[in-house]
Design a protein around this motif. Sequence first.
Motif, PDB file in Angstrom:
ATOM      1  N   LEU A  82      10.627  80.916  48.364  1.00 35.79           N
ATOM      2  CA  LEU A  82      11.739  80.224  47.712  1.00 35.79           C
ATOM      3  C   LEU A  82      11.759  78.751  48.118  1.00 35.79           C
ATOM      4  CD1 LEU A  82      14.537  82.946  47.942  1.00 35.79           C
ATOM      5  CD2 LEU A  82      13.079  82.390  46.001  1.00 35.79           C
ATOM      6  N   ALA A 163      27.214  77.168  48.308  1.00 34.85           N
ATOM      7  CA  ALA A 163      27.225  78.328  49.212  1.00 34.85           C
ATOM      8  C   ALA A 163      27.190  79.629  48.406  1.00 34.85           C
ATOM      9  CB  ALA A 163      28.469  78.279  50.105  1.00 34.85           C
ATOM     10  N   ASP A 164      28.004  79.685  47.339  1.00 34.12           N
ATOM     11  CA  ASP A 164      28.024  80.892  46.505  1.00 34.12           C
ATOM     12  C   ASP A 164      26.694  81.092  45.787  1.00 34.12           C
ATOM     13  OD1 ASP A 164      30.577  81.205  47.274  1.00 34.12           O
ATOM     14  OD2 ASP A 164      31.499  80.690  45.360  1.00 34.12           O
ATOM     15  N   GLU A 165      26.108  79.982  45.334  1.00 35.44           N
ATOM     16  CA  GLU A 165      24.831  80.080  44.616  1.00 35.44           C
ATOM     17  C   GLU A 165      23.756  80.679  45.521  1.00 35.44           C
ATOM     18  OE1 GLU A 165      25.442  76.335  41.528  1.00 35.44           O
ATOM     19  OE2 GLU A 165      24.548  75.984  43.479  1.00 35.44           O
ATOM     20  N   VAL A 166      23.726  80.239  46.764  1.00 27.07           N
ATOM     21  CA  VAL A 166      22.732  80.763  47.704  1.00 27.07           C
ATOM     22  C   VAL A 166      23.062  82.222  48.035  1.00 27.07           C
ATOM     23  CG1 VAL A 166      21.874  80.587  50.070  1.00 27.07           C
ATOM     24  CG2 VAL A 166      22.117  78.528  48.665  1.00 27.07           C
ATOM     25  N   GLU A 167      24.361  82.500  48.191  1.00 27.58           N
ATOM     26  CA  GLU A 167      24.806  83.848  48.554  1.00 27.58           C
ATOM     27  C   GLU A 167      24.403  84.871  47.488  1.00 27.58           C
ATOM     28  OE1 GLU A 167      25.706  86.352  51.061  1.00 27.58           O
ATOM     29  OE2 GLU A 167      26.075  84.258  51.600  1.00 27.58           O
ATOM     30  N   LEU A 169      21.992  84.605  45.316  1.00 24.80           N
ATOM     31  CA  LEU A 169      20.573  84.585  44.952  1.00 24.80           C
ATOM     32  C   LEU A 169      20.029  85.996  45.136  1.00 24.80           C
ATOM     33  CD1 LEU A 169      18.317  82.616  44.161  1.00 24.80           C
ATOM     34  CD2 LEU A 169      17.804  82.363  46.587  1.00 24.80           C
ATOM     35  N   THR A 171      17.731  88.828  45.846  1.00 25.33           N
ATOM     36  CA  THR A 171      16.445  89.012  46.505  1.00 25.33           C
ATOM     37  C   THR A 171      16.060  90.485  46.489  1.00 25.33           C
ATOM     38  OG1 THR A 171      17.653  89.106  48.591  1.00 25.33           O
ATOM     39  CG2 THR A 171      16.622  87.013  48.036  1.00 25.33           C
ATOM     40  N   ARG A 181      14.844  83.217  39.058  1.00 31.99           N
ATOM     41  CA  ARG A 181      16.296  82.975  39.165  1.00 31.99           C
ATOM     42  C   ARG A 181      16.584  81.680  39.909  1.00 31.99           C
ATOM     43  NH1 ARG A 181      20.116  86.542  36.781  1.00 31.99           N
ATOM     44  NH2 ARG A 181      21.481  86.054  38.510  1.00 31.99           N
ATOM     45  N   GLY A 185      18.302  78.849  37.884  1.00 29.80           N
ATOM     46  CA  GLY A 185      19.654  78.598  38.402  1.00 29.80           C
ATOM     47  C   GLY A 185      19.815  77.166  38.870  1.00 29.80           C
TER      48      GLY A 185
ATOM     49  N   LEU B 139      20.697  80.148  29.583  1.00 26.87           N
ATOM     50  CA  LEU B 139      20.955  81.116  30.652  1.00 26.87           C
ATOM     51  C   LEU B 139      21.059  82.531  30.075  1.00 26.87           C
ATOM     52  CD1 LEU B 139      23.506  79.031  32.755  1.00 26.87           C
ATOM     53  CD2 LEU B 139      21.367  79.975  33.633  1.00 26.87           C
ATOM     54  N   TRP B 144      20.844  85.898  32.255  1.00 28.03           N
ATOM     55  CA  TRP B 144      21.975  85.652  33.133  1.00 28.03           C
ATOM     56  C   TRP B 144      23.239  86.092  32.420  1.00 28.03           C
ATOM     57  CZ3 TRP B 144      21.985  82.368  37.767  1.00 28.03           C
ATOM     58  CH2 TRP B 144      20.703  81.962  38.149  1.00 28.03           C
ATOM     59  N   ARG B 153      34.606  77.576  37.352  1.00 26.21           N
ATOM     60  CA  ARG B 153      34.587  77.177  38.770  1.00 26.21           C
ATOM     61  C   ARG B 153      33.890  75.835  38.943  1.00 26.21           C
ATOM     62  NH1 ARG B 153      32.122  80.159  42.990  1.00 26.21           N
ATOM     63  NH2 ARG B 153      33.371  78.688  44.156  1.00 26.21           N
ATOM     64  N   TYR B 154      32.812  75.629  38.171  1.00 23.27           N
ATOM     65  CA  TYR B 154      32.109  74.331  38.247  1.00 23.27           C
ATOM     66  C   TYR B 154      33.015  73.209  37.750  1.00 23.27           C
ATOM     67  CZ  TYR B 154      27.754  76.661  39.406  1.00 23.27           C
ATOM     68  OH  TYR B 154      26.791  77.373  40.059  1.00 23.27           O
ATOM     69  N   ARG B 197      24.126  68.570  45.756  1.00 25.59           N
ATOM     70  CA  ARG B 197      24.108  70.014  45.512  1.00 25.59           C
ATOM     71  C   ARG B 197      22.855  70.630  46.137  1.00 25.59           C
ATOM     72  NH1 ARG B 197      22.052  72.787  40.621  1.00 25.59           N
ATOM     73  NH2 ARG B 197      22.612  74.989  40.783  1.00 25.59           N
ATOM     74  N   GLN B 201      22.647  73.326  49.041  1.00 24.32           N
ATOM     75  CA  GLN B 201      21.919  74.592  48.889  1.00 24.32           C
ATOM     76  C   GLN B 201      20.937  74.771  50.035  1.00 24.32           C
ATOM     77  OE1 GLN B 201      20.226  74.019  45.000  1.00 24.32           O
ATOM     78  NE2 GLN B 201      21.733  75.352  44.014  1.00 24.32           N
ATOM     79  N   HIS B 204      22.719  75.843  53.209  1.00 24.25           N
ATOM     80  CA  HIS B 204      23.200  77.223  53.154  1.00 24.25           C
ATOM     81  C   HIS B 204      22.032  78.215  53.151  1.00 24.25           C
ATOM     82  CE1 HIS B 204      27.386  76.234  52.893  1.00 24.25           C
ATOM     83  NE2 HIS B 204      27.178  75.405  51.892  1.00 24.25           N
ATOM     84  N   ALA B 205      20.936  77.835  52.483  1.00 23.53           N
ATOM     85  CA  ALA B 205      19.758  78.709  52.482  1.00 23.53           C
ATOM     86  C   ALA B 205      19.191  78.818  53.897  1.00 23.53           C
ATOM     87  CB  ALA B 205      18.699  78.171  51.522  1.00 23.53           C
ATOM     88  N   ARG B 208      21.364  81.190  55.692  1.00 28.89           N
ATOM     89  CA  ARG B 208      21.217  82.567  55.229  1.00 28.89           C
ATOM     90  C   ARG B 208      19.912  83.192  55.696  1.00 28.89           C
ATOM     91  NH1 ARG B 208      21.012  85.030  49.033  1.00 28.89           N
ATOM     92  NH2 ARG B 208      20.265  87.078  49.701  1.00 28.89           N
TER      93      ARG B 208
END
Lengths: 221, 221
Positions: A82, A163-167, A169, A171, A181, A185, B139, B144, B153-154, B197, B201, B204-205, B208
């Motif tokens: 990724l 944060a939500d986008e990564v959450e 994702l 996998t 994705r 995305g 999408l 999606w 939300r965006y 952004r 990401q 946060h990645a 994670r």
Amino acid sequence: MRISELAAASGISVATLKFYLRERLLAPGTPRAVNQADYDSSHLQRVRLIRALTEIGELRLRQVRAIVAAIDDTHVPLHDLLGIAQYALEGEDEAPGPPSEAVDAVDAALVDDVLAELGWNVNRDAPARRSLARTLGSLRRLGWNVTAADVARYGRAIDGLAADEVETLRTDGSRADAVERLVTGTILFEAVLIALRRLAQERHAAARFAASASAGSIPRP
Amino acid sequence: MRISELAAASGISVATLKFYLRERLLAPGTPRAVNQADYDSSHLQRVRLIRALTEIGELRLRQVRAIVAAIDDTHVPLHDLLGIAQYALEGEDEAPGPPSEAVDAVDAALVDDVLAELGWNVNRDAPARRSLARTLGSLRRLGWNVTAADVARYGRAIDGLAADEVETLRTDGSRADAVERLVTGTILFEAVLIALRRLAQERHAAARFAASASAGSIPRP
């Protein structure tokens, strides 16, 4: 399915599919007869991924080849895979302004200040640092006086979304799925964000200028 | 100043300046001698504006001509002028996906739902509605399942920024100044938002995937 059916199902021409086969981006089909091979859903998925990378991500063939190779090499861990895809999306020439322009130390320092203000820990090599620095340099040269606090506000606004986008994702599917994705995305929600910013600007401009004009919204030229 | 000095001050070649003069985007200088004319700060400002429109806004000559004409026509109210510039920035081919693609009714309806969810009142003709609908269509076709609430939300995330951007739009200087600020602000802060952004990401990645990897951040390929 035959190559013509794969073309119909994927929306990619037979000529382009043959190019993908020659370039080994797409695995050969199972031979059926002379000059005829059978393709399955794995081929369709791969074609869809290549299309997402080239058309939506606007990646070059060299980058597509690197990503496809990383997907097929199961020794590459998913998070590295990724990372490879994410970094490939961040070309050097995506920031506005002259593409060859080097990052000015003043602008790189401002990016550091922004990240410090936000309290974000980001890899020193992240290409988005350079994109941001170059954009801030363009603003500076155009006479904008942009502070770290100004820029940090943009970061705070989108941090929760990121944060939500990564959450979310996924996998859990295949490696190709996860990459597809990630790429779609990243690029398409960028376009969502930009369109909504313009819609928000339009509504606020309409409200601001309503007092000074008869029309309640920005007119069509 | 001479044309060569105007070129040096603006960073635009003499050949391009002569092209602007021929195309009447730039007013003639005051004649000084045979084949020599004098240019002042108003010429420099106009060249800077044209550069912002073409290089940063990536507008075509036809659009630049329309904006310059609207600036020079003082009968065009400022808010109409800014509307013309804003709409010129929203070309039809900016959304990802095939540019010729028409907006699907399903996607246009989703945009209506998003705006209803946000409670935003936006002109029906706003080009950003079509950009958003086409992106949501891309999408959707990629599988999606995006809801109006997801998209809203965006919108909520960037609404406050957009309000401030419109509020601080300087309208105290010249008309050309206001257009230049609008164009550069729209495009360059878009790039700021996108870079932040991606930085968000990335951090946060890194968090994670830190658990599943030895490295604490997405590695460089």
